[in-house]
Design a protein around this motif. Sequence first.
Motif, PDB file in Angstrom:
ATOM      1  N   VAL A 555       0.835  -1.206   0.000  1.00 21.24           N
ATOM      2  CA  VAL A 555       0.000   0.000   0.000  1.00 21.24           C
ATOM      3  C   VAL A 555       0.865   1.250   0.000  1.00 21.24           C
ATOM      4  O   VAL A 555       0.597   2.218  -0.732  1.00 21.24           O
ATOM      5  CB  VAL A 555      -0.947  -0.016   1.222  1.00 21.24           C
ATOM      6  N   MET A 556       1.929   1.237   0.789  1.00 25.07           N
ATOM      7  CA  MET A 556       2.804   2.414   0.852  1.00 25.07           C
ATOM      8  C   MET A 556       3.550   2.626  -0.452  1.00 25.07           C
ATOM      9  O   MET A 556       3.756   3.773  -0.870  1.00 25.07           O
ATOM     10  CB  MET A 556       3.790   2.255   2.013  1.00 25.07           C
ATOM     11  N   GLU A 557       3.949   1.549  -1.109  1.00 25.05           N
ATOM     12  CA  GLU A 557       4.614   1.690  -2.409  1.00 25.05           C
ATOM     13  C   GLU A 557       3.650   2.275  -3.439  1.00 25.05           C
ATOM     14  O   GLU A 557       4.030   3.143  -4.242  1.00 25.05           O
ATOM     15  CB  GLU A 557       5.131   0.335  -2.886  1.00 25.05           C
ATOM     16  N   GLU A 558       2.410   1.801  -3.428  1.00 27.11           N
ATOM     17  CA  GLU A 558       1.417   2.355  -4.357  1.00 27.11           C
ATOM     18  C   GLU A 558       1.128   3.819  -4.035  1.00 27.11           C
ATOM     19  O   GLU A 558       0.969   4.644  -4.945  1.00 27.11           O
ATOM     20  CB  GLU A 558       0.131   1.529  -4.289  1.00 27.11           C
ATOM     21  N   THR A 559       1.053   4.158  -2.745  1.00 28.65           N
ATOM     22  CA  THR A 559       0.844   5.552  -2.346  1.00 28.65           C
ATOM     23  C   THR A 559       1.999   6.424  -2.811  1.00 28.65           C
ATOM     24  O   THR A 559       1.804   7.540  -3.309  1.00 28.65           O
ATOM     25  CB  THR A 559       0.693   5.641  -0.811  1.00 28.65           C
ATOM     26  N   LYS A 560       3.206   5.892  -2.637  1.00 30.35           N
ATOM     27  CA  LYS A 560       4.389   6.637  -3.070  1.00 30.35           C
ATOM     28  C   LYS A 560       4.368   6.865  -4.585  1.00 30.35           C
ATOM     29  O   LYS A 560       4.721   7.943  -5.070  1.00 30.35           O
ATOM     30  CB  LYS A 560       5.646   5.860  -2.665  1.00 30.35           C
ATOM     31  N   ASP A 561       3.936   5.854  -5.338  1.00 33.39           N
ATOM     32  CA  ASP A 561       3.851   5.998  -6.796  1.00 33.39           C
ATOM     33  C   ASP A 561       2.850   7.076  -7.187  1.00 33.39           C
ATOM     34  O   ASP A 561       3.101   7.870  -8.110  1.00 33.39           O
ATOM     35  CB  ASP A 561       3.455   4.660  -7.432  1.00 33.39           C
ATOM     36  N   LYS A 562       1.682   7.112  -6.503  1.00 37.87           N
ATOM     37  CA  LYS A 562       0.675   8.128  -6.818  1.00 37.87           C
ATOM     38  C   LYS A 562       1.162   9.523  -6.456  1.00 37.87           C
ATOM     39  O   LYS A 562       0.910  10.485  -7.177  1.00 37.87           O
ATOM     40  CB  LYS A 562      -0.621   7.814  -6.074  1.00 37.87           C
ATOM     41  N   LYS A 563       1.873   9.642  -5.342  1.00 35.85           N
ATOM     42  CA  LYS A 563       2.438  10.942  -4.966  1.00 35.85           C
ATOM     43  C   LYS A 563       3.464  11.409  -5.999  1.00 35.85           C
ATOM     44  O   LYS A 563       3.479  12.579  -6.400  1.00 35.85           O
ATOM     45  CB  LYS A 563       3.081  10.833  -3.591  1.00 35.85           C
ATOM     46  N   ASN A 564       4.313  10.464  -6.436  1.00 32.06           N
ATOM     47  CA  ASN A 564       5.299  10.808  -7.460  1.00 32.06           C
ATOM     48  C   ASN A 564       4.628  11.206  -8.772  1.00 32.06           C
ATOM     49  O   ASN A 564       5.133  12.064  -9.508  1.00 32.06           O
ATOM     50  CB  ASN A 564       6.244   9.633  -7.688  1.00 32.06           C
ATOM     51  N   ALA A 565       3.480  10.569  -9.075  1.00 34.07           N
ATOM     52  CA  ALA A 565       2.757  10.905 -10.293  1.00 34.07           C
ATOM     53  C   ALA A 565       2.236  12.338 -10.237  1.00 34.07           C
ATOM     54  O   ALA A 565       2.282  13.078 -11.237  1.00 34.07           O
ATOM     55  CB  ALA A 565       1.601   9.928 -10.508  1.00 34.07           C
ATOM     56  N   VAL A 566       1.739  12.779  -9.064  1.00 37.43           N
ATOM     57  CA  VAL A 566       1.274  14.163  -8.905  1.00 37.43           C
ATOM     58  C   VAL A 566       2.443  15.133  -9.077  1.00 37.43           C
ATOM     59  O   VAL A 566       2.357  16.144  -9.787  1.00 37.43           O
ATOM     60  CB  VAL A 566       0.611  14.353  -7.528  1.00 37.43           C
ATOM     61  N   GLU A 567       3.562  14.814  -8.433  1.00 35.35           N
ATOM     62  CA  GLU A 567       4.737  15.679  -8.513  1.00 35.35           C
ATOM     63  C   GLU A 567       5.258  15.773  -9.951  1.00 35.35           C
ATOM     64  O   GLU A 567       5.593  16.862 -10.437  1.00 35.35           O
ATOM     65  CB  GLU A 567       5.811  15.148  -7.573  1.00 35.35           C
ATOM     66  N   ALA A 568       5.310  14.627 -10.633  1.00 32.35           N
ATOM     67  CA  ALA A 568       5.792  14.624 -12.014  1.00 32.35           C
ATOM     68  C   ALA A 568       4.861  15.429 -12.924  1.00 32.35           C
ATOM     69  O   ALA A 568       5.316  16.148 -13.830  1.00 32.35           O
ATOM     70  CB  ALA A 568       5.905  13.184 -12.517  1.00 32.35           C
ATOM     71  N   TYR A 569       3.540  15.324 -12.687  1.00 33.54           N
ATOM     72  CA  TYR A 569       2.587  16.075 -13.522  1.00 33.54           C
ATOM     73  C   TYR A 569       2.753  17.576 -13.330  1.00 33.54           C
ATOM     74  O   TYR A 569       2.680  18.349 -14.296  1.00 33.54           O
ATOM     75  CB  TYR A 569       1.162  15.658 -13.169  1.00 33.54           C
ATOM     76  N   VAL A 570       3.011  17.997 -12.093  1.00 32.81           N
ATOM     77  CA  VAL A 570       3.201  19.429 -11.816  1.00 32.81           C
ATOM     78  C   VAL A 570       4.389  19.968 -12.603  1.00 32.81           C
ATOM     79  O   VAL A 570       4.296  20.994 -13.300  1.00 32.81           O
ATOM     80  CB  VAL A 570       3.392  19.656 -10.300  1.00 32.81           C
ATOM     81  N   TYR A 571       5.537  19.287 -12.519  1.00 31.71           N
ATOM     82  CA  TYR A 571       6.738  19.768 -13.208  1.00 31.71           C
ATOM     83  C   TYR A 571       6.593  19.689 -14.728  1.00 31.71           C
ATOM     84  O   TYR A 571       6.978  20.611 -15.460  1.00 31.71           O
ATOM     85  CB  TYR A 571       7.955  18.955 -12.759  1.00 31.71           C
ATOM     86  N   GLU A 572       6.024  18.578 -15.199  1.00 31.45           N
ATOM     87  CA  GLU A 572       5.904  18.381 -16.643  1.00 31.45           C
ATOM     88  C   GLU A 572       4.933  19.373 -17.267  1.00 31.45           C
ATOM     89  O   GLU A 572       5.235  19.983 -18.303  1.00 31.45           O
ATOM     90  CB  GLU A 572       5.450  16.945 -16.914  1.00 31.45           C
ATOM     91  N   MET A 573       3.761  19.587 -16.653  1.00 26.97           N
ATOM     92  CA  MET A 573       2.770  20.501 -17.211  1.00 26.97           C
ATOM     93  C   MET A 573       3.267  21.943 -17.171  1.00 26.97           C
ATOM     94  O   MET A 573       3.038  22.717 -18.104  1.00 26.97           O
ATOM     95  CB  MET A 573       1.456  20.352 -16.452  1.00 26.97           C
ATOM     96  N   ARG A 574       3.975  22.297 -16.107  1.00 23.35           N
ATOM     97  CA  ARG A 574       4.506  23.667 -16.024  1.00 23.35           C
ATOM     98  C   ARG A 574       5.480  23.938 -17.165  1.00 23.35           C
ATOM     99  O   ARG A 574       5.440  24.996 -17.810  1.00 23.35           O
ATOM    100  CB  ARG A 574       5.187  23.868 -14.675  1.00 23.35           C
ATOM    101  N   ASN A 575       6.363  23.000 -17.427  1.00 30.77           N
ATOM    102  CA  ASN A 575       7.326  23.178 -18.519  1.00 30.77           C
ATOM    103  C   ASN A 575       6.636  23.239 -19.875  1.00 30.77           C
ATOM    104  O   ASN A 575       7.009  24.037 -20.738  1.00 30.77           O
ATOM    105  CB  ASN A 575       8.344  22.046 -18.503  1.00 30.77           C
ATOM    106  N   LYS A 576       5.618  22.414 -20.086  1.00 30.78           N
ATOM    107  CA  LYS A 576       4.932  22.395 -21.380  1.00 30.78           C
ATOM    108  C   LYS A 576       4.102  23.654 -21.608  1.00 30.78           C
ATOM    109  O   LYS A 576       3.977  24.129 -22.748  1.00 30.78           O
ATOM    110  CB  LYS A 576       4.034  21.161 -21.471  1.00 30.78           C
ATOM    111  N   LEU A 577       3.516  24.198 -20.538  1.00 27.56           N
ATOM    112  CA  LEU A 577       2.739  25.434 -20.687  1.00 27.56           C
ATOM    113  C   LEU A 577       3.598  26.585 -21.170  1.00 27.56           C
ATOM    114  O   LEU A 577       3.113  27.480 -21.874  1.00 27.56           O
ATOM    115  CB  LEU A 577       2.081  25.802 -19.353  1.00 27.56           C
TER     116      LEU A 577
END
Length: 792
Positions: A555-577
Amino acid sequence: MSVVGFDFGNENCLVAVARQRGIDVVLNDESKRETPAIVCFGEKQRFIGTAGAASTMTNPKNSISQIKRLIGRPFSDPELQRDLKSLPYAVSEGPDGFPLIHARYLGEMRTFTPTQVLGMVLSNLKEIAEKNLNTAVVDCCIGIPVYFTDLQRRAVLDAATIAGLHPLRLFHETTATALAYGIYKTDLPESDQMNVAFVDVGHASIACLRLRAACEKLKKVLSANPEAPLNIECLMEEKDVRGYIKRDEFEQISLPILDRVKKPLEKALHDAGLSVENVHTVEVIGSASRIPSVFKILTEFFGKEPRRTMNASECVSRGCALQCAILSPTFKVREFQVHESFPFSIAMTWKGAAPETQNGAADSQQSTLVFPRGNALPSIKSLTFYRSETFSVDVQYAETDGLVAPAKISSYTIGPFQATKGERAKVKVKTRLNLHGIVSVESATLLEEEEVEIPVSKEPATKMDTDDAPSDSVPPSTSEADMNAQEGNAGVENGASDAGDKPSQMETDSKADAPKRKVKKSNIPVSELVHGGLPPVDLQKAVEKEFEMALQDRVMEETKDKKNAVEAYVYEMRNKLLDKYQEFVTEPEREELLTKLQQVEDWLYEDGEDETKGVYIAKLEELKKQGDPIEQRYKESTERGSVIDQLVYCAKSYREAALSNDKFDHIDMAEKQKVLNECAEAEAWLSEKKQQQDSLPKYATPILLSADLRRKAEALDRVCRPIMTKPKPAPPKPATPEVPAASPEQPPQGGHADPNANANVDPSNIDEKPAGDAPASGEPMDTDDQEDSTKA
């Protein structure tokens, strides 16, 4: 069936798997062949293996290592007490006299047995094997040191059960090495005996964490260089340590440890009954074998230089995998015999029965040696007792000199049972030394003789042995050895006996009426108590606890993956905008989304640092509601051009085919016109939509979508393809002078196809067939053509 070998060491572990082409040592998630034997307990989950090693420096008190030196050993063991002084984590004595490990897990202090921690390590190794094999792993072989006691072997089996493994065999590490060495050797003598000494010099711990790491690095450098530097940053009280040491100085410091190398060598030769001159080859393995001083000691002792033909770190895991393949029915392995001996002497003790003793010494302790040192594995021995009621026997080590384990291994209660005649009965107790090197009382059998009247015929005396006589039918005076001898009789003389009672012997008329005796066998219950072992109830609790902790880790590994997905989306979308999405978003829309992204980033490192998986999923979906339309506009803009080209090409191809009179002159003009109309309609639709789309800015919602273009092309193809791929009709057959009347059994002339005809003939080439050929199989024939053919 999985075929896996595990080598769990004091410092590192290896996993080997058997494949159709041989044995492979598999890689872990970090693409390394060796996995640290470390379990690190965190505030929310466990970190095992390489992840645990990475957390050791930041969480030393909750990082459990050196498991191999803890399992199955009493807390009072002097050697264990010396080891505990160098361990960074807390260990106390449990209520059973064995060590308990203390670690902070999920926000509270908890205790774990060394067996539980070893189960965690084996679970990690099992996961590595399953990822490599892409299948579940259950059956395996586990390498253990030859000096492991009965309790240590049971602890390994319990740890394997906790990990969900079923060991086919606990395999001595030196035997595994010999198997991995011998099975691939093609130059071994066929008749002469060849003695090979395998010297395993494994890991020995020194000092504390940072100092230990520096010393380990220093030792490796000195193995290849005459001198080496020692650098430790912030060892204690913010002070750095720097030094320089020569190999000679290091060997002088290590002299007390190096002096211990010769004693096991001398003992091994003595137990094997060999002298140094009888040893043909010496193979050295183990990580510490790379130390030059160790190599020098071995050379001096054996009078010959040791060889390094085997991988010093991987040979045990490879040998275990080979043994597992030998035991597995799914693999065919080269014929190779493995004879393994037991390193301890095992005795059985019990209290004497009252009638057997004198002067009231009914409680005298009696003992017998059951399995002497060097006894083969596996082995079974039977002992006979004469008892009238329930009794107990103890299994213990016959020799305790130099043995750190308790002398008593286990106790067995045999009974209850009831002798029919009220006197002492004969009880046969079967003791087994199994493949794992574990001793146990396997069964107990009550043997009682009873008289049986056997009718026989009054014929002249004839001695007759029958091959179907009951194996337990013996004369009254026959001993157990005699009975075993009689059981081997299989010859039949002077005819066969009756189908009813089957006497083993028959001599004279006077003896024919004498009563016979038959041995009645009945099983007696046996209850086991292993001193220091894990009770079945506690083992089941440990299995359930491991399942809960593994679920928490997942469960913690899956939670960590979802948190990383949010963080990655923030950085990636900011750069693309600010880059490739710049033309596809309005300025207010961009500013709003950038502000939202910044808020989520701040939340991640503050209040959102410790949230559940569901919260991170909801936060990502919230961001995508604003980001997905922008991504969709960009995606449509980049894909639209190629999809338009596909539709234009499709319409152009069908138009050219419909206007052609060469290959398609057999198609009706009305159908060709239908194709032309469909192409014109598709092109008009495309022109109108494209004009509307070109008039819109890129940040507007697109009118012409790629999905609509693909559907239009599919619809055009669906209408035009059946028309333009219609095959040419076959030419009619020439008229014949006489047409015989068609019988009911025969098909009409021209009504069947040539079985050798090619069903994939190009319609444009049909007119090139010789006259009289029927249409190819699967090709339709127009109604008019069928009528012409019949008339002809």
